[in-house]
Each structure stands twice: as C-alpha cells, then as structure tokens.
Design a protein around this motif. Structure first.
Motif, PDB file in Angstrom:
ATOM      1  N   LEU A 181     -17.430 -18.526  31.927  1.00  0.00           N
ATOM      2  CA  LEU A 181     -18.676 -19.284  31.961  1.00  0.00           C
ATOM      3  C   LEU A 181     -19.158 -19.730  30.570  1.00  0.00           C
ATOM      4  O   LEU A 181     -19.708 -20.814  30.439  1.00  0.00           O
ATOM      5  N   ASP A 182     -18.955 -18.901  29.566  1.00  0.00           N
ATOM      6  CA  ASP A 182     -19.504 -19.183  28.224  1.00  0.00           C
ATOM      7  C   ASP A 182     -18.357 -19.363  27.233  1.00  0.00           C
ATOM      8  O   ASP A 182     -17.603 -18.424  26.959  1.00  0.00           O
ATOM      9  N   PHE A 183     -18.242 -20.567  26.667  1.00  0.00           N
ATOM     10  CA  PHE A 183     -17.133 -20.878  25.757  1.00  0.00           C
ATOM     11  C   PHE A 183     -17.636 -21.136  24.339  1.00  0.00           C
ATOM     12  O   PHE A 183     -17.036 -21.894  23.583  1.00  0.00           O
ATOM     13  N   ALA A 184     -18.742 -20.486  23.980  1.00  0.00           N
ATOM     14  CA  ALA A 184     -19.330 -20.697  22.657  1.00  0.00           C
ATOM     15  C   ALA A 184     -18.403 -20.214  21.542  1.00  0.00           C
ATOM     16  O   ALA A 184     -18.292 -20.844  20.487  1.00  0.00           O
ATOM     17  N   ASP A 185     -17.732 -19.099  21.764  1.00  0.00           N
ATOM     18  CA  ASP A 185     -16.839 -18.540  20.759  1.00  0.00           C
ATOM     19  C   ASP A 185     -15.472 -19.210  20.870  1.00  0.00           C
ATOM     20  O   ASP A 185     -14.675 -18.878  21.743  1.00  0.00           O
ATOM     21  N   LYS A 186     -15.197 -20.156  19.998  1.00  0.00           N
ATOM     22  CA  LYS A 186     -13.956 -20.926  20.062  1.00  0.00           C
ATOM     23  C   LYS A 186     -12.738 -20.116  19.626  1.00  0.00           C
ATOM     24  O   LYS A 186     -11.609 -20.581  19.768  1.00  0.00           O
ATOM     25  N   GLU A 187     -12.952 -18.930  19.092  1.00  0.00           N
ATOM     26  CA  GLU A 187     -11.838 -18.073  18.685  1.00  0.00           C
ATOM     27  C   GLU A 187     -11.554 -16.979  19.707  1.00  0.00           C
ATOM     28  O   GLU A 187     -10.663 -16.155  19.509  1.00  0.00           O
ATOM     29  N   ALA A 188     -12.321 -16.976  20.790  1.00  0.00           N
ATOM     30  CA  ALA A 188     -12.163 -15.927  21.802  1.00  0.00           C
ATOM     31  C   ALA A 188     -11.065 -16.302  22.791  1.00  0.00           C
ATOM     32  O   ALA A 188     -11.282 -17.073  23.718  1.00  0.00           O
ATOM     33  N   ARG A 193      -8.682 -21.608  21.985  1.00  0.00           N
ATOM     34  CA  ARG A 193      -8.136 -22.255  20.787  1.00  0.00           C
ATOM     35  C   ARG A 193      -7.199 -23.408  21.161  1.00  0.00           C
ATOM     36  O   ARG A 193      -7.206 -24.458  20.517  1.00  0.00           O
ATOM     37  N   TRP A 194      -6.392 -23.210  22.192  1.00  0.00           N
ATOM     38  CA  TRP A 194      -5.448 -24.257  22.590  1.00  0.00           C
ATOM     39  C   TRP A 194      -6.156 -25.503  23.115  1.00  0.00           C
ATOM     40  O   TRP A 194      -5.837 -26.626  22.745  1.00  0.00           O
ATOM     41  N   LEU A 195      -7.122 -25.288  24.010  1.00  0.00           N
ATOM     42  CA  LEU A 195      -7.731 -26.419  24.717  1.00  0.00           C
ATOM     43  C   LEU A 195      -8.752 -27.168  23.874  1.00  0.00           C
ATOM     44  O   LEU A 195      -9.088 -28.313  24.196  1.00  0.00           O
ATOM     45  N   THR A 196      -9.259 -26.542  22.830  1.00  0.00           N
ATOM     46  CA  THR A 196     -10.272 -27.218  22.023  1.00  0.00           C
ATOM     47  C   THR A 196      -9.686 -27.896  20.793  1.00  0.00           C
ATOM     48  O   THR A 196     -10.401 -28.568  20.065  1.00  0.00           O
ATOM     49  N   TYR A 276     -14.886 -25.914  28.314  1.00  0.00           N
ATOM     50  CA  TYR A 276     -14.278 -25.308  27.126  1.00  0.00           C
ATOM     51  C   TYR A 276     -14.792 -25.928  25.825  1.00  0.00           C
ATOM     52  O   TYR A 276     -15.140 -25.215  24.883  1.00  0.00           O
ATOM     53  N   ARG A 277     -14.831 -27.250  25.762  1.00  0.00           N
ATOM     54  CA  ARG A 277     -15.156 -27.897  24.481  1.00  0.00           C
ATOM     55  C   ARG A 277     -16.663 -28.010  24.244  1.00  0.00           C
ATOM     56  O   ARG A 277     -17.127 -27.782  23.129  1.00  0.00           O
ATOM     57  N   GLU A 278     -17.401 -28.391  25.279  1.00  0.00           N
ATOM     58  CA  GLU A 278     -18.823 -28.680  25.067  1.00  0.00           C
ATOM     59  C   GLU A 278     -19.744 -27.582  25.588  1.00  0.00           C
ATOM     60  O   GLU A 278     -20.946 -27.615  25.308  1.00  0.00           O
ATOM     61  N   PRO A 314     -11.781 -13.655  28.182  1.00  0.00           N
ATOM     62  CA  PRO A 314     -12.365 -12.605  27.336  1.00  0.00           C
ATOM     63  C   PRO A 314     -13.758 -12.229  27.820  1.00  0.00           C
ATOM     64  O   PRO A 314     -14.488 -13.065  28.369  1.00  0.00           O
ATOM     65  N   THR A 315     -14.134 -10.986  27.631  1.00  0.00           N
ATOM     66  CA  THR A 315     -15.400 -10.501  28.179  1.00  0.00           C
ATOM     67  C   THR A 315     -16.604 -11.299  27.695  1.00  0.00           C
ATOM     68  O   THR A 315     -17.591 -11.435  28.418  1.00  0.00           O
ATOM     69  N   CYS A 316     -16.533 -11.860  26.470  1.00  0.00           N
ATOM     70  CA  CYS A 316     -17.665 -12.624  25.953  1.00  0.00           C
ATOM     71  C   CYS A 316     -17.932 -13.885  26.779  1.00  0.00           C
ATOM     72  O   CYS A 316     -19.036 -14.440  26.728  1.00  0.00           O
ATOM     73  N   GLN A 317     -16.938 -14.349  27.536  1.00  0.00           N
ATOM     74  CA  GLN A 317     -17.136 -15.528  28.372  1.00  0.00           C
ATOM     75  C   GLN A 317     -17.892 -15.195  29.657  1.00  0.00           C
ATOM     76  O   GLN A 317     -18.340 -16.098  30.368  1.00  0.00           O
ATOM     77  N   SER A 318     -18.034 -13.907  29.963  1.00  0.00           N
ATOM     78  CA  SER A 318     -18.661 -13.497  31.225  1.00  0.00           C
ATOM     79  C   SER A 318     -20.000 -12.795  31.063  1.00  0.00           C
ATOM     80  O   SER A 318     -20.809 -12.783  31.991  1.00  0.00           O
ATOM     81  N   THR A 319     -20.241 -12.204  29.887  1.00  0.00           N
ATOM     82  CA  THR A 319     -21.402 -11.323  29.757  1.00  0.00           C
ATOM     83  C   THR A 319     -22.721 -12.042  29.506  1.00  0.00           C
ATOM     84  O   THR A 319     -23.772 -11.626  30.007  1.00  0.00           O
TER      85      THR A 319
END
Length: 365
Positions: A181-188, A193-196, A276-278, A314-319
C-alpha cells in the motif's frame, strides 16, 4: 569394547535402510523427470454462483449445519496475478477448509486469465465494477447484507480501495494479508528499486505485449531470491525424494507457482506509475474514475497481517496504513514467515490461521 557402529548387524541394517531409501528416491526421481507425478490443488467442493467476462465467484460447500455457522459470510480476494487456489492448496494445508470447519460461509473470487482483449482493464474496473457486483451476488446468495472480506497481496490493495470507496455496501470486517500500500521508501525491496528506475519503460513494455506476461512477473519474483529459487529448493527436494510429504508439498506449490497469469496491461501500468512511483494512495491523491480514494472512509473493523520475512512486500509497505484508516477497531498483526509461506507454510495452521479466526469470529456474530 567394540564400537557399536562397526557391529555387523548394525551395518547390515543401515545398508538395507539406505538401499531402501535409494530405491524410493530413484523411483520418485524417475517419475518426476518423466512428469508422471502430479497433484491436484483446489480440491475443496465449490459451486460457481456468478460470472462476468473471465471472472467467477465461488461458494464453498459448507461442512457445518446452518445453526453452527457464523451469520456473516467471508469473501476471499487474491491478486490479479497467480491463481486463487493458494487459499485451498491441498488437503491438510487448505485455509479454505480450515475456515469451513470454523463455521464460516466462504466465497472466493477467481479473476480468470486475461487475454489481449482485456488489456484495457484498470484498477478502476476491478474496484468499482467487479467487486460491487461480486458483493451483490454474494449478498443475494446468502440472504444477508453484512459480510467480511479478506484480501491477499494485490488483492489486499483492491479490497482496501473498495472498503474506502464503498463503505456503506455492507462490509463489516476487512482482513489484509501482506498488503502493498505504501511505496514512499524507494529503497524498500528490489521491486521498488526496479520499477521506479528511469530505465524501466512500462509504456513500451505494455505497447509491445498488451498485458504484462505472467512469466516475466514470475522470473522477477524468483530473482529476488535466486539462490533459493533456482538452487536450494531442488537440493532440498533431492534430499527428501523418499519423503512423500515433502514431495507432495513441493508438487502442490510448484503447480500453483508455475500456473502463470498475465497482468492486464492498463492495470499494470497504473500499478507501476500511480502506486509504486507516485504513491498516490498514501499521498491522498489517488482517484478512480474521478472519485478521490480517502482511507479515512474505511470504517469497518480492520485486521492487517504482515510477514516479518516478506521479500516481495516489505513490512513498511503495509504498516503505515494503520494511521490512515478511519476505523477505531484496528489491529496490526506481525507473523513469522514470508509472503506466501506465512499462510501455507508448515506452521500456518497453528500460528496464523487461528489468530485470524479468533479476531474474525468475535466480529462475525
């Protein structure tokens, strides 16, 4: 005193045990190499109660009498990629069968296999056309308005959008499994990293293929853990060829993993660009057919289950969604396991499934 390990009787016994193991392993290997071993997945009895284009809605045959069932039915929603049979992998490892024995009326969405004629489908279509119709079909079938919904992976994202945009359709409980859900961390995670990257030309890809080919998605997922997926798995299988339980488990998972499904082209482009990007959902700028998706409108009871070793989400995308949703009844549940293994691994029926049931049962009366 003579070494017991050198006792002729002990040595003879061990020799014949190894000979028997070698014979069984050789026979299993020969059958695997000749594709003579197969296993059926998704065997729990079910009935199709609704169809639209390639999509189907299944109702699983209840195993308990009506008076012992929860009055609130449960709808299972998997991702647009891979088949939903992962919910009902095989006897002895079926989340569906477990739910049935806990007294739930279980329904499941099958998105089908998109062709080139479906390349124009967007998230908008699945969230605002398909899911509302699926819900109405389920409500008519069971004769009740309130229902629970469980989404896994991209299915969790779709159900989140639906619950936020149609909060008054009767949804009482929402359960998310490994929700991206949350793609703020582009290194997670590698996918972020691939899609952005600027070198990933999603427009050209969809222009060439129409839909995102399932084999490309599968290869990308396997490359996240190349040693495990291309080497270790087969060494483990080789060491356990004489163990029917291990071989059966491998065959079931392999059948599900290799049953590839394409990602509808327009929806895939939207997934890469708008999510992913925006990161539009978490930024509060996502619109489906012009309607703003406001997570504060998600007011149903909310259970968010994440896997601590998830290499895909990654868990940061869900929490972080926990702070965005408008409901007061919400719980974040950290579980051991990976993206898929959390729900179908050897300990899932003792660790994860009972906790989901304990939370849901109290809210399904």
């Amino acid at each position: 005193m003579p070494d017991p390990a050198l006792d002729p009787e002990v040595l003879t016994k061990r020799f014949f045990e190894e000979l028997d193991r070698f014979t069984k392993s050789s026979d299993t290997f020969a059958k695997l190499a000749a594709s003579r071993l197969d296993i059926q997945i998704g065997q729990t009895p079910k009935t199709v109660i609704w169809t639209l284009n390639k999509a189907k809605l299944y109702h699983f045959t209840p195993v308990l009498p009506p008076e012992k069932r929860h009055p609130v039915p449960l709808l299972l929603v998997f991702a647009l990629i891979n088949r939903p049979d992962i919910f009902d992998l095989r006897p002895g490892n079926s989340f569906v069968k477990y739910l049935l024995h806990q007294g739930y009326d279980v329904y499941m969405v099958d998105w089908g296999r998109p062709g080139l004629e479906d390349a124009h489908y967007q998230m908008d279509d699945y969230v605002l056309d398909y899911l509302p119709r699926i819900v109405r079909a389920m409500q008519r079938h069971i004769g009740r308005r309130e229902f629970s919904m469980l989404g896994w992976c991209i299915g969790a994202m779709l159900t989140t959008l639906y619950a936020a945009m149609r909060p008054n359709d009767g949804i009482r409980n929402l359960i998310l499994l490994t929700a991206p859900l949350d793609f703020a961390d582009k290194e997670a995670g590698p996918f972020n990293r691939w899609l952005t990257t600027e070198y990933y030309n999603v427009d050209e890809l969809i222009s060439q293929y129409g839909n995102m080919p399932g084999y490309m998605i599968d290869y990308g997922s396997k490359m996240l853990k190349p040693v495990e997926n291309f080497i270790s798995t087969y060494f483990k299988l080789w060491d356990n060829l004489d163990n029917p339980a291990v071989v059966e488990s491998y065959l079931a998972m392999n059948k599900w993993v290799t049953d590839l499904v394409d990602f509808p082209g327009a929806a895939f482009r939207q997934w890469v660009v708008e999510f992913y990007r925006e990161n539009r959902l978490m930024e509060g700028t996502l619109r489906l057919r012009g309607e703003l998706v406001d997570l504060r409108n998600l007011r149903c009871n909310f259970l968010n289950v994440i896997a601590d070793k998830d290499h895909i989400v990654p868990t940061c995308q869900s929490t972080t969604v926990m702070d965005k949703v408008g409901t007061k009844d919400k719980l974040l549940l950290h579980m051991r396991g990976g993206h898929i293994g959390m729900m179908v691994g050897s300990g899932a029926n003792k660790r994860v499934w009972p906790q989901i049931d304990a939370w849901l049962a109290k809210r399904s009366q």
